[in-house]
Write an enzyme that holds these catalytic residues in place. Structure first.
Site, short mmCIF file in Angstrom:
data_model
loop_
_atom_site.label_atom_id
_atom_site.label_comp_id
_atom_site.label_asym_id
_atom_site.label_seq_id
_atom_site.Cartn_x
_atom_site.Cartn_y
_atom_site.Cartn_z
N HIS A 47 -9.28 24.00 -0.59
CA HIS A 47 -8.84 22.89 -0.84
C HIS A 47 -10.32 21.23 -0.66
CE1 HIS A 47 -6.90 18.93 -0.84
NE2 HIS A 47 -7.34 18.67 0.92
N HIS A 71 -12.35 15.85 5.24
CA HIS A 71 -11.40 14.66 5.55
C HIS A 71 -10.18 15.45 5.48
CE1 HIS A 71 -10.17 17.11 1.66
NE2 HIS A 71 -8.64 16.29 2.29
N GLU A 75 -8.42 16.33 11.74
CA GLU A 75 -6.72 16.00 11.26
C GLU A 75 -6.03 17.47 12.53
OE1 GLU A 75 -4.59 15.07 7.77
OE2 GLU A 75 -3.27 15.01 8.91
N ASP A 76 -6.92 18.04 12.05
CA ASP A 76 -6.33 19.81 12.81
C ASP A 76 -7.01 20.30 14.03
OD1 ASP A 76 -8.75 20.58 11.56
OD2 ASP A 76 -7.67 21.01 9.68
N ASP A 137 -8.25 14.34 -2.82
CA ASP A 137 -7.76 15.24 -1.92
C ASP A 137 -6.48 15.41 -2.81
OD1 ASP A 137 -6.40 16.00 0.37
OD2 ASP A 137 -5.70 13.77 0.93
MN MN Z 1 -6.28 17.56 1.79
#
Ligand code: MN
Length: 526
Positions: A47, A71, A75-76, A137
């Site tokens: 991705h 990107h 976040e994770d 994205d």
């Molecule tokens: Mn994404």
């Protein structure tokens, strides 16, 4: 799996530094997403790598591509913000942060609301690359939507069609817009998508012959008139935009003449008009179908000449004529301003500065102009064709803030700090707000209102007093333009005008080519 070589190959003339940054981000992201999977069962890393490739194809800079790769890495929790900053620099972190915020903006209670929103506005407004990475994205997510479970899939497709595609359109990114639309359409309304595709196939077969004939004939005629450097291709209308047009025309396909159009790309503006002359002398144009988007660009900046003609074998075809620069702008929009590497280092620096303020202008005015349509979308709940659309939280909050701005002192103060340092807000005598870059002049103001007003500007009053055209406007000034039919722009105006909009109109009025540099641009060079 997109390889790092594919990404590098898609970039145009990357420096060694650019390449190193992208390679490093590629390896870093691959490691950060190691072991994670997409719905399809494929490695998650496909991705970010896919999004990065799209950014490279859009000719975005190495920083945006690196941010595209990274990107989802923070976040994770696999990577930390500190780490990203240390390894890739502030700019990359800023974009990654912005994209993350856009992804999961939440309401945090009344008093923090304005503050978080302000940050969001600042993020997109001070660096439009945040929004472009977000679009890339979404673009990649749409390409792999097949594997997403059904209810979620439909919601994402709807959101793409109603929100992300209009954003791409607003940014002038025509290629991204039609890409997003045509990826989403079959999920939103499979029957209509199928029907439209069939219609398009049928109709294209009919027009293909006449288009190829026209292409040949025109090539011959243009050569006779000395225009030899041009290229032409046949462009197909996107399925979703064809579907929308069909609905407007009561489903009568015979009323639509631009399903397939012949596109002619020539070097300069002058060539556009000479080509149009040749086209119209060869074929009879349909009355009322000619549009001069060069003199009157669409609100998103789109420029071209469109004409519909009757060809010799009686087929009706649309012909679009544009310059190379217009073509690039129409495909890539705001992204086409991002790199001028071929112009050399100095100019590149200047452009970024100049562009930064342009971008902030664009997003601010974009947000303003977008909000009414956003409200419409949310009201359309349960509406005719597409059912309810869930608006992403971040946009919902932008819309809410629009009503809140006047009430929140903090918000207004915050805006002042961030925006007023490079924007001025001035008023028309009627009280409309016009938002201009710092150091704008009455000339910029006049063109910001209307090109006709600019082209016939004969004098200006600021706060009731006559001023010279060179004077710069300040926040809160009330500006009145005195218009005279006999007034005309002069070359000197190019040195005075600050906005590219004004300069473009002045150059056109002076009959200068778009490639001729304005003197003030040279002055900016250090
Ligand atoms: Mn994404």
């Amino acid at each position: 799996m997109t390889t790092v070589k594919e990404i590098l190959d898609a970039m145009s003339n990357p420096s060694d530094e650019d390449k190193a940054l992208v390679e490093k981000a590629y390896e870093y992201s691959k490691k950060a997403h190691d072991g994670q999977e997409r719905y399809s069962g494929e490695p998650y890393f496909i991705h970010p790598a896919g999004a990065a490739k799209a950014l490279a194809e859009y000719d975005m800079d190495a920083v945006s591509i690196a941010a595209g790769l990274l990107h989802d890495a923070v976040e994770d929790g696999r990577a930390t913000r500190e780490d990203i900053e240390k390894e890739f620099g502030k700019e990359v972190l800023f974009i990654v942060d912005g994209v993350t915020k856009l992804g999961k903006h939440r309401y945090h209670g009344a008093e923090r609301h304005a503050e978080s929103l302000r940050r969001l506005l600042v993020a997109t407004a001070s660096d439009i690359r945040v929004l472009i990475v977000k679009l890339a994205d979404r673009y990649h997510n749409m390409r792999t939507l097949d594997h997403v479970p059904e209810p979620k899939r439909r919601r994402i497709a709807l959101e793409t069609l109603e929100i992300y595609a209009p954003i791409a359109d607003r940014l002038g990114m025509g290629k991204m817009r039609s890409g997003l639309e045509d990826l989403a359409f079959p999920y939103v309304d499979p029957d209509a998508a199928h029907h439209t595709a069939e219609l398009r196939k049928l109709k294209t077969k009919e027009t293909e012959v006449s288009l190829t004939n026209v292409q040949k004939e025109l090539k011959h005629e243009l050569a006779k008139k000395g225009i030899t450097t041009f290229r032409s291709d046949i462009r197909m209308k996107g399925l979703w935009s064809l579907h929308k047009k069909l609905r407007r025309k009561q489903d009568d396909i015979n009323q639509i003449h631009d399903i397939a159009a012949l596109r002619i790309i020539v070097p300069s503006i002058e060539d556009c008009y000479s080509t149009l002359g040749i086209v119209h002398s060869l074929y009879r144009p349909l009355p009322g179908e000619f549009k001069d988007y060069i003199a009157f660009p669409k609100p998103n900046g789109y420029q071209s000449l469109h004409t519909t003609v009757v060809t010799h074998d009686a087929g009706i075809v649309e012909i679009q004529i544009r310059s190379e620069a217009m073509h690039r702008e129409a495909e890539f929009g705001i992204a086409s301003h991002m790199s001028y590497k071929q112009l050399g280092k100095g100019v590149e620096k200047l452009d970024k500065q100049a562009q930064k303020s342009m971008f902030s202008a664009l997003s601010l005015s974009w947000i303003r102009s977008f909000i009414p349509s956003l409200m419409k979308v949310s009201k359309k709940e349960g509406g005719e064709t597409h059912g309810p659309v869930k608006i992403p939280n971040w946009l919902e909050e932008l819309a809410a803030a629009h009503n809140e701005v006047a009430n929140s002192k903090e918000f207004v103060e915050g805006l002042k700090e961030d925006f007023f340092s490079h924007r001025v807000f001035v008023f028309t005598p009627k009280g409309d707000v016009i938002d201009l870059p710092v150091a704008s002049t009455p000339i910029d103001f006049a063109y910001a209102i209307h090109s006709d007003l600019g082209n016939h500007l004969s004098g200006a009053k600021v706060n009731g007093k006559l001023v010279s055209f060179e004077s710069t406007l300040g926040n809160g000034d009330v500006v009145e333009i005195i218009r005279k039919d006999s007034a005309r722009p002069t070359k000197k105006w190019l040195e005075i005008a600050r906005t590219s909009l004004a300069r473009r109109h002045i150059r056109t009025a002076l009959g200068m080519g778009e490639n001729e540099k304005s003197p003030s641009r040279k002055n900016f060079k250090k």
